[in-house]
Write a protein that holds these residues in place. Structure first.
Motif, PDB file in Angstrom:
ATOM      1  N   GLY A 109      -8.507   3.546  -3.794  1.00  0.00           N
ATOM      2  CA  GLY A 109      -7.637   3.070  -2.727  1.00  0.00           C
ATOM      3  C   GLY A 109      -7.949   3.780  -1.415  1.00  0.00           C
ATOM      4  O   GLY A 109      -7.979   3.158  -0.352  1.00  0.00           O
ATOM      5  N   GLU A 110      -8.183   5.073  -1.482  1.00  0.00           N
ATOM      6  CA  GLU A 110      -8.504   5.840  -0.274  1.00  0.00           C
ATOM      7  C   GLU A 110      -9.786   5.324   0.363  1.00  0.00           C
ATOM      8  O   GLU A 110      -9.862   5.147   1.578  1.00  0.00           O
ATOM      9  CB  GLU A 110      -8.630   7.330  -0.622  1.00  0.00           C
ATOM     10  N   ASP A 139       1.611   3.884  -2.965  1.00  0.00           N
ATOM     11  CA  ASP A 139       0.843   5.070  -2.587  1.00  0.00           C
ATOM     12  C   ASP A 139      -0.639   4.889  -2.932  1.00  0.00           C
ATOM     13  O   ASP A 139      -1.279   5.745  -3.524  1.00  0.00           O
ATOM     14  CB  ASP A 139       1.416   6.321  -3.267  1.00  0.00           C
ATOM     15  N   ASP A 140      -1.154   3.734  -2.556  1.00  0.00           N
ATOM     16  CA  ASP A 140      -2.513   3.346  -2.921  1.00  0.00           C
ATOM     17  C   ASP A 140      -3.576   4.268  -2.323  1.00  0.00           C
ATOM     18  O   ASP A 140      -4.641   4.431  -2.894  1.00  0.00           O
ATOM     19  CB  ASP A 140      -2.778   1.903  -2.498  1.00  0.00           C
ATOM     20  N   GLU A 141      -3.278   4.890  -1.191  1.00  0.00           N
ATOM     21  CA  GLU A 141      -4.262   5.786  -0.582  1.00  0.00           C
ATOM     22  C   GLU A 141      -4.436   7.079  -1.376  1.00  0.00           C
ATOM     23  O   GLU A 141      -5.404   7.801  -1.161  1.00  0.00           O
ATOM     24  CB  GLU A 141      -3.875   6.091   0.865  1.00  0.00           C
ATOM     25  N   TYR A 148     -11.033  -0.155   5.587  1.00  0.00           N
ATOM     26  CA  TYR A 148     -10.238  -1.284   6.066  1.00  0.00           C
ATOM     27  C   TYR A 148      -9.735  -1.051   7.491  1.00  0.00           C
ATOM     28  O   TYR A 148      -9.654  -1.978   8.285  1.00  0.00           O
ATOM     29  CB  TYR A 148      -9.058  -1.489   5.112  1.00  0.00           C
ATOM     30  N   LYS A 164      -6.563   0.721   9.975  1.00  0.00           N
ATOM     31  CA  LYS A 164      -5.097   0.623   9.900  1.00  0.00           C
ATOM     32  C   LYS A 164      -4.544  -0.166  11.015  1.00  0.00           C
ATOM     33  O   LYS A 164      -4.793  -0.327  12.041  1.00  0.00           O
ATOM     34  CB  LYS A 164      -4.486   1.997   9.854  1.00  0.00           C
ATOM     35  N   TRP A 210      -8.960   1.803   1.976  1.00  0.00           N
ATOM     36  CA  TRP A 210      -8.154   1.852   3.190  1.00  0.00           C
ATOM     37  C   TRP A 210      -8.874   2.553   4.334  1.00  0.00           C
ATOM     38  O   TRP A 210      -8.682   2.192   5.490  1.00  0.00           O
ATOM     39  CB  TRP A 210      -6.795   2.486   2.902  1.00  0.00           C
ATOM     40  N   ARG A 211      -9.724   3.511   4.021  1.00  0.00           N
ATOM     41  CA  ARG A 211     -10.522   4.151   5.073  1.00  0.00           C
ATOM     42  C   ARG A 211     -11.444   3.123   5.711  1.00  0.00           C
ATOM     43  O   ARG A 211     -11.590   3.053   6.935  1.00  0.00           O
ATOM     44  CB  ARG A 211     -11.325   5.316   4.510  1.00  0.00           C
ATOM     45  N   ARG A 249       0.849  -1.206   0.000  1.00  0.00           N
ATOM     46  CA  ARG A 249       0.000   0.000   0.000  1.00  0.00           C
ATOM     47  C   ARG A 249       0.874   1.242   0.000  1.00  0.00           C
ATOM     48  O   ARG A 249       0.645   2.179  -0.762  1.00  0.00           O
ATOM     49  CB  ARG A 249      -0.899  -0.008   1.232  1.00  0.00           C
ATOM     50  N   ASP A 250       1.880   1.252   0.866  1.00  0.00           N
ATOM     51  CA  ASP A 250       2.743   2.419   0.994  1.00  0.00           C
ATOM     52  C   ASP A 250       3.658   2.589  -0.212  1.00  0.00           C
ATOM     53  O   ASP A 250       3.822   3.709  -0.712  1.00  0.00           O
ATOM     54  CB  ASP A 250       3.560   2.314   2.282  1.00  0.00           C
TER      55      ASP A 250
END
Length: 72
Positions: A63-64, A56-58, A70, A72, A67-68, A52-53
């Protein structure tokens, strides 16, 4: 390699699936809640976070959203 982790979020709830693709190539037996395989989901999640990092998937709108939901 041997294990496949699938995680997705639907209506704010995360679902986890873990398969031993060597022993179960058709992915019929979800091992996510089997205590004998407990170390694999966390290990694979850490790899997922690293990718992900790196990617830069967010930054991507989809992706944002993922991940929101999902967490962290």
């Amino acid at each position: 390699g041997r294990y496949k982790l699938i995680e997705y979020v639907v209506e704010g709830e995360r679902t986890t699936q873990l398969f031993d693709i060597q022993e179960d190539p058709w992915e019929l037996h979800n091992l996510a809640h089997d205590p004998t395989h407990a170390e694999h989901p966390e290990r694979l999640r850490q790899a997922l976070f690293r990718w992900r990092d790196v990617l830069d998937d967010e930054a991507d709108p989809m992706g944002e959203i993922f991940w929101r939901g999902y967490g962290k």
